[in-house]
Every structure is written in structure tokens, then in C-alpha cells.
Design an enzyme around this catalytic site. Sequence first.
Site, PDB file in Angstrom:
ATOM      1  N   ASP A 264      36.607  38.696  32.698  1.00  0.00           N
ATOM      2  CA  ASP A 264      37.619  38.071  31.711  1.00  0.00           C
ATOM      3  C   ASP A 264      37.101  38.202  30.317  1.00  0.00           C
ATOM      4  OD1 ASP A 264      39.931  37.137  32.768  1.00  0.00           O
ATOM      5  OD2 ASP A 264      39.128  35.232  33.681  1.00  0.00           O
TER       6      ASP A 264
ATOM      7  N   GLU B  38      49.928  34.873  38.100  1.00  0.00           N
ATOM      8  CA  GLU B  38      49.541  33.494  38.276  1.00  0.00           C
ATOM      9  C   GLU B  38      50.657  32.369  38.307  1.00  0.00           C
ATOM     10  OE1 GLU B  38      45.999  32.130  36.439  1.00  0.00           O
ATOM     11  OE2 GLU B  38      46.371  30.001  36.957  1.00  0.00           O
TER      12      GLU B  38
ATOM     13  N   GLU C 227      44.740  38.360  29.059  1.00  0.00           N
ATOM     14  CA  GLU C 227      45.882  37.511  29.461  1.00  0.00           C
ATOM     15  C   GLU C 227      47.206  38.082  28.398  1.00  0.00           C
ATOM     16  OE1 GLU C 227      45.140  33.378  29.643  1.00  0.00           O
ATOM     17  OE2 GLU C 227      43.834  33.653  30.901  1.00  0.00           O
TER      18      GLU C 227
ATOM     19  N   ASP D  81      37.315  33.416  33.310  1.00  0.00           N
ATOM     20  CA  ASP D  81      36.803  32.390  32.260  1.00  0.00           C
ATOM     21  C   ASP D  81      37.166  31.004  32.745  1.00  0.00           C
ATOM     22  OD1 ASP D  81      39.675  32.636  32.047  1.00  0.00           O
ATOM     23  OD2 ASP D  81      39.524  32.794  29.969  1.00  0.00           O
ATOM     24  N   SER D  82      37.737  30.785  34.159  1.00  0.00           N
ATOM     25  CA  SER D  82      37.632  29.483  34.809  1.00  0.00           C
ATOM     26  C   SER D  82      36.217  28.968  34.760  1.00  0.00           C
ATOM     27  CB  SER D  82      38.254  29.574  35.909  1.00  0.00           C
ATOM     28  OG  SER D  82      37.837  30.557  36.833  1.00  0.00           O
TER      29      SER D  82
ATOM     30  N   LYS E 177      39.456  41.780  32.164  1.00  0.00           N
ATOM     31  CA  LYS E 177      40.891  41.202  32.211  1.00  0.00           C
ATOM     32  C   LYS E 177      41.154  40.535  30.963  1.00  0.00           C
ATOM     33  CE  LYS E 177      41.843  37.399  35.267  1.00  0.00           C
ATOM     34  NZ  LYS E 177      42.244  36.585  34.210  1.00  0.00           N
TER      35      LYS E 177
HETATM   36  O1  KIV Z   1      39.664  32.759  35.170  1.00  0.00           O
HETATM   37  C1  KIV Z   1      40.088  32.881  36.416  1.00  0.00           C
HETATM   38  O2  KIV Z   1      39.482  32.388  37.331  1.00  0.00           O
HETATM   39  C2  KIV Z   1      41.481  33.641  36.695  1.00  0.00           C
HETATM   40  C3  KIV Z   1      41.959  33.732  38.013  1.00  0.00           C
HETATM   41  C4  KIV Z   1      42.598  32.492  38.321  1.00  0.00           C
HETATM   42  C5  KIV Z   1      42.859  34.835  38.359  1.00  0.00           C
HETATM   43  O3  KIV Z   1      41.786  34.216  35.650  1.00  0.00           O
END
Ligand code: KIV
Length: 262
Positions: free
Chosen positions: A83, A182, A115, A44-45, A113
Amino acid sequence: MSVTIQQLSQWKQQGRAIVALTAWDYSSAKLLDAAGVDLILVGDSLGMVVLGYDTTLPVTLEEMLHHAKAVVRGVKNALVVVDLPFMTYQESIQQALQSAGRVLKETGAKAVKLEGGYPEMAETVSRLVAAGIPVLGHVGLTPQSVHQLGWRQQGKTEAARAQILAEALALEAAGAFAVVLEHISPQLGAEISQKLTIPTIGIGAGPDCDGQILVAHDLLGMSERLPPFAKAYANLGVLATEAVQQYAAEVRSRQFPLRSNS
Ligand code: KIV
């Protein structure tokens, strides 16, 4: 042969490091996969790197589904993980099941994924896993909690270190197949990697994690700001700017297109 979650844990036992990167579109995913990346994260980046937001918080499930479909179409071997964005799994276990179910059904990705650690998130992870949805955990600096944590390294006090370790252990007990660590100290990254039987995948968590992940734009030198724990292996930002400048100059001077380009 596609990479499986079982293979990741065999690799941990064999001491073979796991290579992971982010991707958000078909052509980059294809390139990363052909280069031998083991795990591709539709992170989600996306919100910050591709969509230009200040944080990952505004990213929607629809946006993640859209990009994940493109990535899956480009990948033959890597394990694709997606994510779950902010507030698409925190509200209730039901909400998490619905969001994660949509990811697997609609995109063809193999895992999600999320968090956070315990107790609430571990319970959610165990329900997702019970429903047949592989889950990658994520502890330490969790960007969806940026307004609580900032962008600082996490685990600076003894209590905070113990909390992060406990979260990682709880995720393992809940059935997560691996955990992203992280922005924590290398010592804590090593300790968690040693105490967990499932693989750890570090980003700013030192060299002793079982694998490493980076945002592909950072590795390729296309980011506005490189985080202190990342490394640029190329400078595609500069190369791209030079290519565009040359194109602009040639169009203006009528050197492009030639008859042969027509
Ligand atoms: O969203 C993302 O890119 C991430 C990575 C930095 C692990 O969660």
C-alpha cells in the site's frame, strides 16, 4: 513459480478464485506463502492493527518500506503488493512515481496499491503503469478517506453506486491489474466484477468477486474487533493469552525452567 499479475487475470477467466491476505512481518509472510496464499498485501492497516493508531492516516512510507522488506524476505510464491500510505501519492503524479518507485526498488515487492478512482487517481495509475509499476486499485470504502466516508458500507444510493462503478472502470482503463472492492453491497460487487475484465478482490463485497482478501489478524482471531464482513477461522488471541498465562504461572511457581530447559 511466483504468482504474476498475468496469472491473476488468467485465473479470472478460468473462474479460479484469488486468495489474498495481509502480512507485515517475515514469519507471518512465510507462513501465509507456504499455506498457498496467492497475493500478500502489506496493507496500511498496519497503522491500526500493528501500530495501534485509530486510522491508517499516520502511516509513513518509511514504515511501509520497513515492513514490506521483511514480508518480501519471507515469500517465495505469492505476489507481494504494498500500500502507498496517505499523502505519499495524492499530491502529484511526481510524488506517486517517487513513492511507488521506492517501494519496488527498495523492497523487492512487485506492485503497489493506492486508493480512489477517477479522474485524478486514474491519471496517476496510468502514469505509474507507463513507468512499469503494476498498480492494484481500491474503491468503495477507502480507509484513507475515513474522515469523509466513515467506516460505513459505501454505494448506498444510485448515484454512489454509479460513482464506484465508474471509478473501477476508470482504474481498469488506466491499466490497473486488479481492483480491491471494500465494504459495498454484494450486488454491486457482483456487477463490478462482471463488467470489469481485470480481477476484483473483495473485502466485504460479497461472494461474486474474483477473489477475496482479509486482514490476517481478523482471520486468525487476533483482532480487538472483527469487522462484520470478516470471519475468524481460529482463535489465536485466546490461545496466546492462555500460553502466556501458563508461562507466567510456571515461572512464578518455579516449574519453568526445568534443569532440562537449562
Ligand atoms: O490496508 C489493508 O489491509 C487493505 C485491505 C483491507 C484491502 O487495504
